[in-house]
Design a protein around this motif. Structure first.
Motif, PDB file in Angstrom:
ATOM      1  N   TYR A  92     -20.320  55.234  -1.240  1.00 31.31           N
ATOM      2  CA  TYR A  92     -19.112  55.927  -0.799  1.00 31.31           C
ATOM      3  C   TYR A  92     -18.484  56.705  -1.961  1.00 31.31           C
ATOM      4  N   SER A  93     -18.349  56.050  -3.101  1.00 25.23           N
ATOM      5  CA  SER A  93     -17.764  56.728  -4.259  1.00 25.23           C
ATOM      6  C   SER A  93     -18.650  57.862  -4.745  1.00 25.23           C
ATOM      7  N   ALA A  94     -19.971  57.630  -4.761  1.00 24.69           N
ATOM      8  CA  ALA A  94     -20.894  58.676  -5.204  1.00 24.69           C
ATOM      9  C   ALA A  94     -20.788  59.905  -4.305  1.00 24.69           C
ATOM     10  N   SER A  95     -20.703  59.681  -2.992  1.00 27.01           N
ATOM     11  CA  SER A  95     -20.574  60.805  -2.055  1.00 27.01           C
ATOM     12  C   SER A  95     -19.270  61.553  -2.268  1.00 27.01           C
ATOM     13  N   ALA A  96     -18.173  60.814  -2.411  1.00 28.57           N
ATOM     14  CA  ALA A  96     -16.870  61.451  -2.626  1.00 28.57           C
ATOM     15  C   ALA A  96     -16.874  62.284  -3.900  1.00 28.57           C
ATOM     16  N   LEU A  97     -17.431  61.734  -4.978  1.00 29.09           N
ATOM     17  CA  LEU A  97     -17.477  62.476  -6.237  1.00 29.09           C
ATOM     18  C   LEU A  97     -18.364  63.711  -6.100  1.00 29.09           C
ATOM     19  N   TRP A  98     -19.474  63.585  -5.369  1.00 28.79           N
ATOM     20  CA  TRP A  98     -20.371  64.738  -5.189  1.00 28.79           C
ATOM     21  C   TRP A  98     -19.638  65.891  -4.515  1.00 28.79           C
ATOM     22  N   TYR A  99     -18.843  65.585  -3.501  1.00 30.67           N
ATOM     23  CA  TYR A  99     -18.137  66.644  -2.779  1.00 30.67           C
ATOM     24  C   TYR A  99     -16.970  67.221  -3.581  1.00 30.67           C
ATOM     25  N   ILE A 142     -23.809  64.742  -9.716  1.00 32.78           N
ATOM     26  CA  ILE A 142     -23.434  63.354  -9.473  1.00 32.78           C
ATOM     27  C   ILE A 142     -24.666  62.593  -8.990  1.00 32.78           C
ATOM     28  N   TYR A 143     -25.009  61.493  -9.680  1.00 35.09           N
ATOM     29  CA  TYR A 143     -26.207  60.736  -9.359  1.00 35.09           C
ATOM     30  C   TYR A 143     -25.921  59.232  -9.405  1.00 35.09           C
ATOM     31  N   ILE A 144     -26.866  58.475  -8.862  1.00 38.30           N
ATOM     32  CA  ILE A 144     -26.860  57.018  -8.969  1.00 38.30           C
ATOM     33  C   ILE A 144     -28.152  56.597  -9.652  1.00 38.30           C
ATOM     34  N   SER A 145     -28.051  55.706 -10.628  1.00 36.42           N
ATOM     35  CA  SER A 145     -29.214  55.125 -11.273  1.00 36.42           C
ATOM     36  C   SER A 145     -29.363  53.693 -10.764  1.00 36.42           C
ATOM     37  N   TYR A 146     -30.538  53.363 -10.188  1.00 31.63           N
ATOM     38  CA  TYR A 146     -30.666  52.027  -9.584  1.00 31.63           C
ATOM     39  C   TYR A 146     -32.117  51.557  -9.551  1.00 31.63           C
ATOM     40  N   ARG A 147     -32.327  50.292  -9.942  1.00 31.61           N
ATOM     41  CA  ARG A 147     -33.652  49.674  -9.887  1.00 31.61           C
ATOM     42  C   ARG A 147     -33.740  48.740  -8.693  1.00 31.61           C
ATOM     43  N   ASN A 148     -34.728  48.976  -7.836  1.00 25.84           N
ATOM     44  CA  ASN A 148     -34.967  48.119  -6.682  1.00 25.84           C
ATOM     45  C   ASN A 148     -35.839  46.919  -7.052  1.00 25.84           C
ATOM     46  N   SER A 149     -36.137  46.095  -6.048  1.00 26.71           N
ATOM     47  CA  SER A 149     -36.930  44.883  -6.285  1.00 26.71           C
ATOM     48  C   SER A 149     -38.376  45.194  -6.659  1.00 26.71           C
ATOM     49  N   ASP A 150     -38.797  46.448  -6.526  1.00 33.85           N
ATOM     50  CA  ASP A 150     -40.138  46.836  -6.972  1.00 33.85           C
ATOM     51  C   ASP A 150     -40.178  47.136  -8.464  1.00 33.85           C
ATOM     52  N   ASN A 151     -39.027  46.922  -9.149  1.00 36.18           N
ATOM     53  CA  ASN A 151     -38.894  47.125 -10.593  1.00 36.18           C
ATOM     54  C   ASN A 151     -39.025  48.585 -11.013  1.00 36.18           C
ATOM     55  N   ILE A 152     -38.834  49.494 -10.073  1.00 38.38           N
ATOM     56  CA  ILE A 152     -38.810  50.921 -10.393  1.00 38.38           C
ATOM     57  C   ILE A 152     -37.361  51.397 -10.355  1.00 38.38           C
ATOM     58  N   THR A 153     -36.910  51.999 -11.443  1.00 38.44           N
ATOM     59  CA  THR A 153     -35.547  52.523 -11.503  1.00 38.44           C
ATOM     60  C   THR A 153     -35.573  54.004 -11.135  1.00 38.44           C
ATOM     61  N   ARG A 154     -34.793  54.364 -10.150  1.00 33.84           N
ATOM     62  CA  ARG A 154     -34.791  55.730  -9.630  1.00 33.84           C
ATOM     63  C   ARG A 154     -33.422  56.378  -9.830  1.00 33.84           C
ATOM     64  N   ILE A 155     -33.428  57.690  -9.870  1.00 32.43           N
ATOM     65  CA  ILE A 155     -32.197  58.470  -9.935  1.00 32.43           C
ATOM     66  C   ILE A 155     -31.997  59.124  -8.568  1.00 32.43           C
ATOM     67  N   TYR A 156     -30.889  58.797  -7.914  1.00 37.83           N
ATOM     68  CA  TYR A 156     -30.618  59.279  -6.562  1.00 37.83           C
ATOM     69  C   TYR A 156     -29.522  60.338  -6.576  1.00 37.83           C
ATOM     70  N   GLU A 157     -29.687  61.360  -5.753  1.00 35.32           N
ATOM     71  CA  GLU A 157     -28.636  62.356  -5.542  1.00 35.32           C
ATOM     72  C   GLU A 157     -27.418  61.669  -4.936  1.00 35.32           C
ATOM     73  N   GLY A 158     -26.220  62.065  -5.363  1.00 34.74           N
ATOM     74  CA  GLY A 158     -25.001  61.374  -4.960  1.00 34.74           C
ATOM     75  C   GLY A 158     -24.737  61.303  -3.473  1.00 34.74           C
ATOM     76  N   ILE A 159     -25.196  62.315  -2.690  1.00 35.43           N
ATOM     77  CA  ILE A 159     -24.934  62.317  -1.246  1.00 35.43           C
ATOM     78  C   ILE A 159     -26.121  61.833  -0.421  1.00 35.43           C
ATOM     79  N   SER A 160     -27.139  61.301  -1.060  1.00 35.67           N
ATOM     80  CA  SER A 160     -28.379  60.997  -0.337  1.00 35.67           C
ATOM     81  C   SER A 160     -28.526  59.541   0.081  1.00 35.67           C
TER      82      SER A 160
END
Length: 304
Positions: A92-99, A142-160
């Motif tokens: 929610y915050s990532a989307s708001a900041l992106w807009y 605006i992006y999110i940095s996050y590692r899932n349980s597959d141990n891969i850390t991805r960079i996500y677009e803020g509104i995605s």
């Protein structure tokens, strides 16, 4: 290389005491200290903390505070900004900041699935990936940095990004999402939203819209459908249209559609393009904070 870290609380800024997780300002520098200890770097970290809150308690007020804080520091000489944030309302915050903010440097939101003292926590990995993205001159935005349980850390677009699945820490996102920012809009400045959000379920009853409702967002089943055969369905949508309250539907895929969706036009339902439901809710929250008339709200929600 100079990076600003904005602390806002969340699990990444919390400790566990007698089985209870709560924010603790003493944990704020754990991320930076751990990073400096493990990685040889010339990065200079500066910090600030506009508020310290578990993210499930975030409101329009905290969104406004975060937007204002970010805008105020963008003019300073930073190579990138990292915002620590709780996982519950991260999207929610990532989307708001992106807009609402169009930074000329990378801005990444970083969270943790467990407190940082827990060996299962992905917070340190998320923070390192965010720093690496800035060091390697990642794209502005605006992006999110996050590692899932597959141990891969991805960079996500803020509104995605999408809602977490129940009982899961993993984060998922849609690809190739396009939209226009709302940089000139004012952020939300009150506790709650004037948007009614409705989720379909078997045996559902459509609620009566409250007096202050400015718009409705309909989530759908996975096939893009909602219950249109409900006895109160037509009355509900007719009343909204009579009151000039726009109704938007998110989640309908392109291509062949089910017979039940033929009722959308009769119900005055506006089908939105493919997008994250969270992003569309936050966009609608922002638009209805700035405008109240039917045509203007529809214009901004359908203008890609």
């Amino acid at each position: 290389m100079k990076i600003l870290v904005i602390f806002t609380g969340g699990t990444i800024g919390s400790l566990t005491n007698n089985g209870i997780i709560s924010t603790d300002s003493g944990t704020q520098y754990m991320l930076i200290d751990e990073y400096k200890k493990n990685y040889s770097t010339d990065v200079i970290f500066e910090t600030l903390s506009p508020y310290n809150e578990l993210s499930e308690n975030n409101t329009g007020l905290t969104i406004s505070m975060l937007v204002s804080e970010l805008k105020s520091v963008l003019a300073k000489d930073y190579d990138g900004i990292i915002i620590t944030h709780g996982t519950d309302t991260l999207q929610y915050s990532a989307s708001a900041l992106w807009y609402l903010v169009t930074p000329q440097i990378p801005v990444l939101l970083v969270s943790s699935n467990y407190v940082l003292t827990d060996s299962r926590a992905n917070g340190h990995a998320n923070f390192k990936a965010a720093v690496d993205y800035i060091i390697n001159h990642g794209k502005c935005g605006i992006y999110i940095s996050y590692r899932n349980s597959d141990n891969i850390t991805r960079i996500y677009e803020g509104i995605s990004t999408l809602n977490h699945l129940p009982y899961s820490d993993d984060l998922y996102a849609l690809c190739d999402i396009k939209d226009k920012p709302l940089s000139d809009f004012n952020p939300p400045k009150k506790w709650n939203s004037d948007v009614m959000r409705i989720f379909p379920y078997v045996g559902m009853k459509y609620p009566l819209p409250e007096e202050h409702t400015k718009a409705v967002l309909l989530d759908t089943y996975h096939s893009g459908t909602i219950c249109t055969a409900s006895p109160d369905s037509k009355n509900f949508f007719d009343e909204l249209f009579a009151r000039k309250i726009p109704v938007f539907l998110i989640g309908m895929p392109e291509g062949d559609s089910y017979e039940s969706t033929k009722a959308y036009e009769d119900r005055h339902i506006i089908v939105l393009r493919k997008a994250s439901p969270i992003a569309m809710y936050m966009k609608l929250f922002i638009v209805t904070e700035n405008y109240s008339d039917y045509d203007t709200i529809v214009k901004y929600m359908t203008d890609v």
